[in-house]
Design an enzyme around this catalytic site. Sequence first.
Site, short mmCIF file in Angstrom:
data_model
loop_
_atom_site.label_atom_id
_atom_site.label_comp_id
_atom_site.label_asym_id
_atom_site.label_seq_id
_atom_site.Cartn_x
_atom_site.Cartn_y
_atom_site.Cartn_z
N CYS A 112 6.43 41.71 -40.11
CA CYS A 112 6.32 40.64 -39.06
C CYS A 112 7.67 40.22 -38.36
O CYS A 112 7.57 39.47 -37.37
CB CYS A 112 5.60 39.47 -39.87
N HIS A 248 6.99 32.64 -36.56
CA HIS A 248 5.90 33.64 -36.56
C HIS A 248 4.58 32.94 -36.89
O HIS A 248 4.39 32.03 -37.69
CB HIS A 248 6.25 34.61 -37.81
N ASN A 278 -2.92 36.54 -36.92
CA ASN A 278 -1.37 37.06 -37.18
C ASN A 278 -1.32 38.45 -36.76
O ASN A 278 -2.10 39.33 -37.14
CB ASN A 278 -1.50 37.14 -38.66
N1 ACO Z 1 -13.22 32.50 -46.91
C1 ACO Z 1 -13.39 31.88 -47.93
N2 ACO Z 1 -12.78 31.50 -49.04
C2 ACO Z 1 -11.64 32.23 -49.34
C3 ACO Z 1 -11.08 33.22 -48.20
C4 ACO Z 1 -11.75 33.24 -47.12
N3 ACO Z 1 -11.54 33.89 -46.03
N4 ACO Z 1 -10.01 33.71 -48.84
C5 ACO Z 1 -9.68 33.37 -49.83
N5 ACO Z 1 -10.64 32.29 -50.33
C6 ACO Z 1 -10.83 31.53 -51.58
C7 ACO Z 1 -10.18 32.22 -52.65
O1 ACO Z 1 -10.73 33.43 -53.42
C8 ACO Z 1 -10.07 31.22 -53.48
O2 ACO Z 1 -11.04 30.80 -54.31
P1 ACO Z 1 -11.01 30.39 -55.72
O3 ACO Z 1 -10.14 29.08 -56.14
O4 ACO Z 1 -12.49 30.31 -56.39
O5 ACO Z 1 -10.36 31.48 -56.56
C9 ACO Z 1 -9.70 29.82 -52.65
O6 ACO Z 1 -10.34 30.46 -51.62
C10 ACO Z 1 -8.29 29.51 -52.56
O7 ACO Z 1 -7.52 30.86 -52.11
P2 ACO Z 1 -5.93 30.74 -52.02
O8 ACO Z 1 -5.54 32.13 -51.74
O9 ACO Z 1 -5.18 30.02 -52.76
O10 ACO Z 1 -5.86 30.02 -50.56
P3 ACO Z 1 -4.58 29.28 -49.75
O11 ACO Z 1 -4.94 28.08 -49.34
O12 ACO Z 1 -3.24 29.76 -50.66
O13 ACO Z 1 -4.64 30.08 -48.32
C11 ACO Z 1 -3.70 31.83 -47.31
C12 ACO Z 1 -4.76 31.54 -48.20
C13 ACO Z 1 -4.31 31.49 -45.82
C14 ACO Z 1 -3.34 33.35 -47.04
C15 ACO Z 1 -2.13 31.25 -47.25
O14 ACO Z 1 -1.79 31.52 -48.67
C16 ACO Z 1 -1.13 31.82 -46.59
O15 ACO Z 1 -1.33 31.76 -45.34
N6 ACO Z 1 -0.08 32.55 -47.11
C17 ACO Z 1 1.01 33.06 -46.36
C18 ACO Z 1 0.61 34.15 -45.44
C19 ACO Z 1 1.94 34.61 -44.67
O16 ACO Z 1 2.79 34.01 -44.28
N7 ACO Z 1 2.21 36.02 -44.69
C20 ACO Z 1 3.39 36.57 -43.92
C21 ACO Z 1 3.12 37.65 -43.10
S1 ACO Z 1 2.18 38.65 -43.11
C22 ACO Z 1 2.76 40.23 -43.31
O17 ACO Z 1 4.02 40.37 -43.35
C23 ACO Z 1 2.16 41.48 -43.14
#
Ligand code: ACO
Length: 322
Positions: A112, A248, A278
Site C-alpha cells: 500500500c 492510505h 482499500n
Molecule cells: N463480516 C462479519 N463479521 C466479520 C467480518 C465480516 N466481513 N470479518 C471479521 N468478522 C468477525 C470476526 O470473525 C470476529 O468474530 P469473532 O469475535 O466471533 O471471532 C469479529 O468480526 C471481530 O473481528 P476483528 O478482526 O477483531 O475485527 P476488527 O474490528 O479488528 O476489524 C479489520 C477488522 C477491519 C480488518 C481491522 O482490524 C483493520 O482495519 N485492520 C487494519 C487493516 C489495514 O490497515 N491494513 C493495511 C493495509 S492492507 C495491505 O497492505 C495489503
Amino acid sequence: MVFKMKIIGFGKGIPARCVSNDDIAQFLDTSDEWIFTRTGIKTRYVCTTETLTDLSVTAANGALEDAKLNPDDIDLIICATLGGDYGTPSLSCCIAEGIGAKCPCFDVNAACTGFIYALELASGFISSGKAKNVLIVSAEMMSAKTDWSDRNTCVLFGDGAAGCVVTAGNAVKYINLSSAAMPNSTVLNMPNGTGNSPFTKEQKSSGFLHMQGQEVFKFVVNIVESELKLVQERTGLSPAQIDLFLLHQANKRIIDFTGAKLKQPPEKFPCNIQRYGNLSSASIPLLLFETVKSGQIKPGDTLLLCAFGAGLTAGTCVIVWE
Ligand code: ACO
C-alpha cells in the site's frame, strides 16, 4: 533534502462493476452494517472483463492527456503494484506497450506504500537529470489476490489504477520511507508457491492475502503517529499547519483515530474508502486525483500524504500544491 518535483497530470482506471456490501452478503456470512461500521466501506469496484493492464493504460493515458504530454515525452515509467497480469513482463512494460512509449520502465512493490516509494524513486531520476518527465502508475487487482470465502479480507479491498506525471518543480518538500519487518511476515502476507520443482523438500502452492487485522491496526496507528512526529521534527510543520491529510484508505476508523489524536477536524481528512474500499498502492494517488479535481486542494495548500501496508512498510510525503 531537495526533491525538485511537482505533479502535472492525473489519470485513473476503474473497473465498470461496482459491488456493494449487500452484494457480498449474498454469498458470505457478513452484512452491510458490519462492514460499514468497522471499515467505512460501502462499495468497491471489481474487474469482470478488464485486465490490470487495461486499467493501468487508461490511467496512464488520462495522466498524459491531463499533463498535455505525448508518450515520447515520458523518460521513465514506474509502476507501483503487488503484481501485474504477468510475473514477467512487468506491469510497467505492459503500460509502455499500451501507450506506445519506449522509455525504461520497472515495477516497485511496497504494497500500500508503493506510490510514496515511486515518488521517491522518481525524484532521484529527476534530480540527477536522468529523467525530465516520469509517469507513475499505481495499480492493483485485489479481487484476484483475496480469498472470496474469507470474510476477514475480501470485503476490504477493491480494484483500480491511478497515475500521474511528475516533472521538475518545487512542490514536493519532504519524503520519508520506512519499513518494520514483522516475524516471518505472518501478520500480513501473500505467499508464492514453490512451483513443481522436483528438488524442493516441501512443495507449497501460492496463497491468498492473509491478514491479522488487529495486529496490523496496532502497527498502523503507531507508525502513522511516528511518521507525523518525524515530519514535525524535520520540516517544522505542526499538524495545524497541514491543510489536508491524505492517508492510505485502509479503514475509516484509522483515519478518524488519527484525526482525533492530532486534534484536527475531520474536514482535513478527505476520504473515498466508502466508494472504492482499500486499493492498496492506488488509494493515495486516486484520492489526490479526486481531491485536486474537485477543487478541495488549492494552489498553496500544504498536503501530507501518509501510506502504510504490507512489509510492513510506511511512507510520508509533504507537498505544497502548485
Ligand atoms: N463480516 C462479519 N463479521 C466479520 C467480518 C465480516 N466481513 N470479518 C471479521 N468478522 C468477525 C470476526 O470473525 C470476529 O468474530 P469473532 O469475535 O466471533 O471471532 C469479529 O468480526 C471481530 O473481528 P476483528 O478482526 O477483531 O475485527 P476488527 O474490528 O479488528 O476489524 C479489520 C477488522 C477491519 C480488518 C481491522 O482490524 C483493520 O482495519 N485492520 C487494519 C487493516 C489495514 O490497515 N491494513 C493495511 C493495509 S492492507 C495491505 O497492505 C495489503
